[in-house]
Design a protein around this motif. Structure first.
Motif, PDB file in Angstrom:
ATOM      1  N   LEU A   1       0.841  -1.190   0.000  1.00 52.44           N
ATOM      2  CA  LEU A   1       0.000   0.000   0.000  1.00 52.44           C
ATOM      3  C   LEU A   1       0.880   1.245   0.000  1.00 52.44           C
ATOM      4  O   LEU A   1       1.668   1.451   0.906  1.00 52.44           O
ATOM      5  CB  LEU A   1      -0.911   0.008   1.231  1.00 52.44           C
ATOM      6  CG  LEU A   1      -1.870   1.178   1.371  1.00 52.44           C
ATOM      7  CD1 LEU A   1      -2.918   1.151   0.257  1.00 52.44           C
ATOM      8  CD2 LEU A   1      -2.564   1.129   2.722  1.00 52.44           C
TER       9      LEU A   1
ATOM     10  N   TYR B   1       0.512   4.829   0.446  1.00 52.30           N
ATOM     11  CA  TYR B   1      -0.482   5.781   0.918  1.00 52.30           C
ATOM     12  C   TYR B   1      -0.194   7.169   0.373  1.00 52.30           C
ATOM     13  O   TYR B   1       0.894   7.713   0.551  1.00 52.30           O
ATOM     14  CB  TYR B   1      -0.511   5.803   2.443  1.00 52.30           C
ATOM     15  CG  TYR B   1      -1.541   6.757   2.983  1.00 52.30           C
ATOM     16  CD1 TYR B   1      -2.892   6.538   2.740  1.00 52.30           C
ATOM     17  CD2 TYR B   1      -1.179   7.875   3.690  1.00 52.30           C
ATOM     18  CE1 TYR B   1      -3.846   7.412   3.206  1.00 52.30           C
ATOM     19  CE2 TYR B   1      -2.125   8.756   4.169  1.00 52.30           C
ATOM     20  CZ  TYR B   1      -3.459   8.514   3.918  1.00 52.30           C
ATOM     21  OH  TYR B   1      -4.406   9.379   4.384  1.00 52.30           O
TER      22      TYR B   1
ATOM     23  N   ASP C   1     -15.727  -3.589  -9.796  1.00 51.42           N
ATOM     24  CA  ASP C   1     -14.697  -2.643  -9.370  1.00 51.42           C
ATOM     25  C   ASP C   1     -15.233  -1.224  -9.260  1.00 51.42           C
ATOM     26  O   ASP C   1     -14.752  -0.429  -8.456  1.00 51.42           O
ATOM     27  CB  ASP C   1     -13.507  -2.663 -10.321  1.00 51.42           C
ATOM     28  CG  ASP C   1     -12.683  -3.930 -10.184  1.00 51.42           C
ATOM     29  OD1 ASP C   1     -12.824  -4.624  -9.150  1.00 51.42           O
ATOM     30  OD2 ASP C   1     -11.900  -4.224 -11.106  1.00 51.42           O
TER      31      ASP C   1
ATOM     32  N   THR D   1     -14.032   0.703   0.681  1.00 51.09           N
ATOM     33  CA  THR D   1     -14.130  -0.004  -0.597  1.00 51.09           C
ATOM     34  C   THR D   1     -13.862  -1.494  -0.393  1.00 51.09           C
ATOM     35  O   THR D   1     -14.572  -2.340  -0.942  1.00 51.09           O
ATOM     36  CB  THR D   1     -13.147   0.598  -1.616  1.00 51.09           C
ATOM     37  OG1 THR D   1     -13.463   1.980  -1.793  1.00 51.09           O
ATOM     38  CG2 THR D   1     -13.223  -0.113  -2.945  1.00 51.09           C
ATOM     39  N   VAL D   2     -12.854  -1.817   0.402  1.00 50.86           N
ATOM     40  CA  VAL D   2     -12.550  -3.227   0.691  1.00 50.86           C
ATOM     41  C   VAL D   2     -13.753  -3.879   1.371  1.00 50.86           C
ATOM     42  O   VAL D   2     -14.161  -4.986   1.009  1.00 50.86           O
ATOM     43  CB  VAL D   2     -11.284  -3.353   1.576  1.00 50.86           C
ATOM     44  CG1 VAL D   2     -11.092  -4.793   2.062  1.00 50.86           C
ATOM     45  CG2 VAL D   2     -10.054  -2.870   0.825  1.00 50.86           C
TER      46      VAL D   2
ATOM     47  N   ARG E   1      -4.886  10.983  -3.093  1.00 51.30           N
ATOM     48  CA  ARG E   1      -5.728  10.025  -3.812  1.00 51.30           C
ATOM     49  C   ARG E   1      -6.943   9.606  -2.998  1.00 51.30           C
ATOM     50  O   ARG E   1      -7.805   8.910  -3.496  1.00 51.30           O
ATOM     51  CB  ARG E   1      -4.906   8.790  -4.185  1.00 51.30           C
ATOM     52  CG  ARG E   1      -3.849   9.108  -5.226  1.00 51.30           C
ATOM     53  CD  ARG E   1      -3.033   7.910  -5.604  1.00 51.30           C
ATOM     54  NE  ARG E   1      -3.861   6.812  -6.041  1.00 51.30           N
ATOM     55  CZ  ARG E   1      -3.492   5.545  -5.983  1.00 51.30           C
ATOM     56  NH1 ARG E   1      -2.320   5.212  -5.500  1.00 51.30           N
ATOM     57  NH2 ARG E   1      -4.299   4.597  -6.397  1.00 51.30           N
ATOM     58  N   GLY E   2      -6.984   9.996  -1.744  1.00 53.62           N
ATOM     59  CA  GLY E   2      -8.112   9.644  -0.890  1.00 53.62           C
ATOM     60  C   GLY E   2      -7.627   9.158   0.451  1.00 53.62           C
ATOM     61  O   GLY E   2      -6.438   8.915   0.658  1.00 53.62           O
ATOM     62  N   THR E   3      -8.571   9.007   1.360  1.00 44.69           N
ATOM     63  CA  THR E   3      -8.218   8.595   2.710  1.00 44.69           C
ATOM     64  C   THR E   3      -8.104   7.077   2.808  1.00 44.69           C
ATOM     65  O   THR E   3      -8.707   6.340   2.019  1.00 44.69           O
ATOM     66  CB  THR E   3      -9.272   9.058   3.724  1.00 44.69           C
ATOM     67  OG1 THR E   3     -10.511   8.403   3.436  1.00 44.69           O
ATOM     68  CG2 THR E   3      -9.454  10.565   3.689  1.00 44.69           C
ATOM     69  N   PHE E   4      -7.341   6.636   3.773  1.00 45.27           N
ATOM     70  CA  PHE E   4      -7.246   5.207   4.043  1.00 45.27           C
ATOM     71  C   PHE E   4      -8.624   4.667   4.407  1.00 45.27           C
ATOM     72  O   PHE E   4      -9.009   3.582   3.978  1.00 45.27           O
ATOM     73  CB  PHE E   4      -6.256   4.938   5.182  1.00 45.27           C
ATOM     74  CG  PHE E   4      -6.281   3.508   5.632  1.00 45.27           C
ATOM     75  CD1 PHE E   4      -5.636   2.530   4.899  1.00 45.27           C
ATOM     76  CD2 PHE E   4      -6.986   3.136   6.764  1.00 45.27           C
ATOM     77  CE1 PHE E   4      -5.693   1.200   5.293  1.00 45.27           C
ATOM     78  CE2 PHE E   4      -7.038   1.812   7.169  1.00 45.27           C
ATOM     79  CZ  PHE E   4      -6.388   0.847   6.430  1.00 45.27           C
TER      80      PHE E   4
ATOM     81  N   ASN F   1     -11.499   5.563   3.391  1.00 43.70           N
ATOM     82  CA  ASN F   1     -12.302   5.336   2.185  1.00 43.70           C
ATOM     83  C   ASN F   1     -11.835   4.098   1.428  1.00 43.70           C
ATOM     84  O   ASN F   1     -12.649   3.362   0.873  1.00 43.70           O
ATOM     85  CB  ASN F   1     -12.291   6.565   1.285  1.00 43.70           C
ATOM     86  CG  ASN F   1     -13.131   7.686   1.851  1.00 43.70           C
ATOM     87  OD1 ASN F   1     -13.934   7.468   2.750  1.00 43.70           O
ATOM     88  ND2 ASN F   1     -12.924   8.884   1.356  1.00 43.70           N
ATOM     89  N   TRP F   2     -10.515   3.866   1.407  1.00 43.48           N
ATOM     90  CA  TRP F   2      -9.998   2.654   0.783  1.00 43.48           C
ATOM     91  C   TRP F   2     -10.526   1.432   1.536  1.00 43.48           C
ATOM     92  O   TRP F   2     -10.977   0.462   0.924  1.00 43.48           O
ATOM     93  CB  TRP F   2      -8.470   2.665   0.790  1.00 43.48           C
ATOM     94  CG  TRP F   2      -7.867   1.394   0.282  1.00 43.48           C
ATOM     95  CD1 TRP F   2      -7.701   1.014  -1.020  1.00 43.48           C
ATOM     96  CD2 TRP F   2      -7.371   0.299   1.075  1.00 43.48           C
ATOM     97  NE1 TRP F   2      -7.135  -0.236  -1.093  1.00 43.48           N
ATOM     98  CE2 TRP F   2      -6.918  -0.700   0.184  1.00 43.48           C
ATOM     99  CE3 TRP F   2      -7.269   0.074   2.441  1.00 43.48           C
ATOM    100  CZ2 TRP F   2      -6.368  -1.895   0.625  1.00 43.48           C
ATOM    101  CZ3 TRP F   2      -6.719  -1.120   2.885  1.00 43.48           C
ATOM    102  CH2 TRP F   2      -6.278  -2.099   1.978  1.00 43.48           C
TER     103      TRP F   2
END
Length: 197
Positions: free
Chosen positions: A67, A69, A112, A82-83, A73-76, A78-79
């Motif tokens: 990863l 970071y 996706d 998504t997961v 590109r966005g916050t963790f 938010n990632w």
């Protein structure tokens, strides 16, 4: 929505070391209840929500080493959301609650790019805020005397009058103000400790 802390990049770096038990404990304490709570609100039963939480933590453990970071590109968080959504989607497919995909590229692209249901991000962020405050309170409560905690909790959280709490606890008003101020400062410090700089 209130600006709530982003995950401190240093915690993500520390997670790359599987032997850093303190980092993993902090991560698990912060995020497992968040994932579990979201899964329960999505309709999963207790055991299924716990299994999904473990699947998500396993996915993070597998991905954290690669990863990169980048907060632009966005916050963790938010990632991670998504997961969670992908794991939840996979869980539903496996249980037959959804039509099974064909596995072709178009279907994978659709998965996706799957958008969270309306309001799901608000639920996720609200649960994160609640969980972060609860986590900070758990940490502080163990470090202060019971009377100090009661002075804080009853005035700051329960909204009781300071004079009444002081009388109930058998202390003067200054003690209640001091206890409340000390704990609020400590809570802010803990919350900031998991924020990005």
């Amino acid at each position: 929505m209130a600006d709530f802390p982003l995950t401190r990049a240093s915690l993500l770096v520390r997670l790359r070391n599987p032997k850093d038990e303190a980092a993993w404990k902090q991560f698990v304490d912060l995020y497992t209840p968040l994932v579990y709570g979201y899964a329960r609100k999505a309709g999963l039963q207790d055991a299924d929500a716990a299994d999904l939480s473990q699947d998500v933590l396993s996915a993070v453990a597998g991905a954290v080493g690669r990863l990169e970071y980048d907060p632009r590109r966005g916050t963790f968080r938010n990632w991670l959301f998504t997961v969670v959504r992908h794991k939840l989607s996979n869980w539903r497919v496996a249980r037959g609650n959804r039509l099974r995909g064909t596995g072709d590229t178009a279907t994978q692209n659709l998965l996706d790019n799957c958008v969270a249901p309306e309001g799901a991000e608000v639920v996720w962020d609200t649960e994160w805020e609640r969980r972060l405050v609860a986590w900070a309170c758990e940490q502080v409560r163990h470090d202060v005397a019971e009377i100090t905690w009661q002075a804080f909790w009853r005035t700051a959280i329960d909204g009781q009058a300071i004079k009444q709490v002081a009388a109930d606890l058998g202390v003067n008003i200054g003690v209640v103000y001091h206890a409340r101020s000390r704990i609020v400062a400590r809570l802010k410090e803990l919350v900031q400790s998991v924020q990005e700089p």
